[in-house]
Structure formats: C-alpha cells, structure tokens
Design an enzyme around this catalytic site. Structure first.
Site, PDB file in Angstrom:
ATOM      1  N   ASP A  78      51.014  47.970  -0.684  1.00  0.00           N
ATOM      2  CA  ASP A  78      51.745  49.028   0.006  1.00  0.00           C
ATOM      3  C   ASP A  78      51.655  50.346  -0.755  1.00  0.00           C
ATOM      4  O   ASP A  78      52.095  50.436  -1.903  1.00  0.00           O
ATOM      5  CB  ASP A  78      53.222  48.637   0.178  1.00  0.00           C
ATOM      6  CG  ASP A  78      53.386  47.338   0.970  1.00  0.00           C
ATOM      7  OD1 ASP A  78      52.528  47.065   1.822  1.00  0.00           O
ATOM      8  OD2 ASP A  78      54.364  46.615   0.734  1.00  0.00           O
TER       9      ASP A  78
ATOM     10  N   ASP B  78      47.617  46.915  -5.988  1.00  0.00           N
ATOM     11  CA  ASP B  78      48.855  46.780  -5.224  1.00  0.00           C
ATOM     12  C   ASP B  78      48.483  47.023  -3.766  1.00  0.00           C
ATOM     13  O   ASP B  78      47.416  47.589  -3.465  1.00  0.00           O
ATOM     14  CB  ASP B  78      49.874  47.808  -5.715  1.00  0.00           C
ATOM     15  CG  ASP B  78      51.164  47.772  -4.912  1.00  0.00           C
ATOM     16  OD1 ASP B  78      51.659  46.672  -4.631  1.00  0.00           O
ATOM     17  OD2 ASP B  78      51.667  48.856  -4.567  1.00  0.00           O
TER      18      ASP B  78
END
Length: 252
Positions: free
Chosen positions: A30, A28
């Site tokens: 963020d 991922d």
C-alpha cells in the site's frame, strides 16, 4: 549476483544505486506498489470520524493520525494505537467479531468492510513507476517479494494484476498465523527475506510508512528506500531510510 553496497547513512538522489545489483528487493504494498493507501486512508477517516462523533471522542480524527498510528501496522494494532492516543480503552475482542461490535477487532472489521467495498467497486492499478521497476528487476532476474501488514494484500495484488509477479507475499494473514508482531518490529521484513531465500544484509526494502522504514532498518537491510507519498521525506530519513524518492521511476 554481486550485492550492492550496504549504506550506513543517507544517499543523495544523484547517487541512486542500481537495485539490480542486490540479492533481492522486497516491496511494501500500500503506497509503494499500488495507491491503496489512499483507499485505506479514506476508509479509516470515514469510520473513525463516525465513531468519534458517536462516542464524543476528542480531538477529532485527522490525516496525521493515519501516519502516526495506522500506516503500515496490522489493522487491530492500528485501532488500538489510535484509540490509546485518545485515552480510550475497549476490549480486544476476537477477529471473528461482527463489524458492529465495540471491540478492537470489531472496529477494525468495520473499517475493512468499507475498504473492501471501495476496492471492489473502483478497482486499483499499480503506480506506473513501480510497475516499471518490477519489470526491470524481473528482466534482470532479481528475486522480488511483497511484505505487507494487510490481510487484503493478495486480493489487492490480484485486482491490480500483480499477484503472479510475486512468488512470495508476506502479508497480515501469515503474520497472524506465525504470531509476528506489527511493523515497526523487524519480524515481518525478516520473515519476508527468509521466505524469499535472501539475506537482508544483501537486499533492498522499499517502504512508504514510518513504521515500515523502522521495521526494515531493524531487520538489517542493506538499503532501505523510502517513497514519500505523504509521510514526509525528512521523517523517513530520520527513521533510517537511506534514500527517499517521490516515485520508484527514479530507479528505472
């Protein structure tokens, strides 16, 4: 490459697996690679606090709303989820809506304008531990990718100096083009593995969001690593993370 073990339960910090033994590692963005989650959190808080005040919506917006309704989801889905939690329904609108429009898309675009302004003004740097892990995986020849719900993913990666590191970026733009549902549905992590050319059952997913962990688990990843940046270690484990760390330097 010999794939690492497939975990059915939790892993203690003393049993951290060697991520270079897996066929691929999908990150991922963020809150995992870069601290853009902080920028997102502040942008959402500023926008929703103003909106709730203007519309007389209660209870007031809190940080818990971010983790419950916004973190890891596509922007418009997050707006709809949060407003629904306050029993507020507005028209969906269109992605091209002006940020002043009182639609799901308009409200989402309003937040994004704040996010982009902060990102360009202040820049962003990757977490040192995450960068060290990326270095280690690339040195070992392990394929890596980004799986993000954000339409800003490529811009964030470019500002952080990471874009050339990742040949595959499965982001919110691609998700919209291919009509893939938001995390916690498995589709984006499944598509990220397909784009990278790896089998989720022989690969690792690294997430910091509740919805992201659920997505990776549902997509059948052999190892799901939770990074606790505020979502809560117990919550990430309860949702299926096999191991939870405070920072990815634990794997370096």
């Amino acid at each position: 490459m010999t794939a690492g073990p497939h975990y059915a339960g939790s892993v203690t910090s003393a049993q951290l697996p060697d991520l270079t033994t897996y066929d691929g590692v999908l990150f991922d963005l963020d809150g995992v690679l870069t601290p853009t989650a902080d920028v997102h959190m502040h942008a959402w808080q500023a926008m929703f606090t103003e909106l709730f005040t203007a519309w007389g919506i209660t209870p007031e917006y809190t940080a818990d709303d971010y983790f419950r309704h916004l973190d890891g989801k596509k922007r418009y889905d997050g707006v709809a989820s949060l407003l629904r939690s306050r029993d507020v329904e507005v028209p969906w609108g269109d992605p091209g809506d002006d940020p002043s429009a009182d639609t799901i898309c308009g409200i989402g675009n309003r937040k994004n304008a704040v996010f982009e302004r902060v990102l360009r003004a202040e820049g962003i740097a990757p977490y040192p531990g995450s960068l060290a892990l990326v270095d280690k995986l690339q040195a070992a020849g392990v394929p890596i990718a980004v799986v993000s719900s954000s339409k800003n993913a490529r811009e964030v990666l470019a500002v952080a100096g990471l874009l050339e590191r990742f040949p595959v970026v499965m982001d919110g733009v691609i998700a919209e083009e291919r009509h893939l549902p938001s995390k916690p549905a498995p589709d984006v992590f499944a598509e990220g593995a397909r784009m990278l050319g790896v089998d989720p059952a022989r690969s690792v997913a690294i997430e910091d969001a509740h919805s992201g962990v659920e997505s990776a688990v549902a997509a059948g990843y052999a190892l799901v690593v939770g990074v606790d940046r505020g979502a809560g270690a117990d919550a990430l484990r309860a949702l299926g993370a096999h191991v939870v760390v405070d920072d990815l330097d634990a794997f370096v």
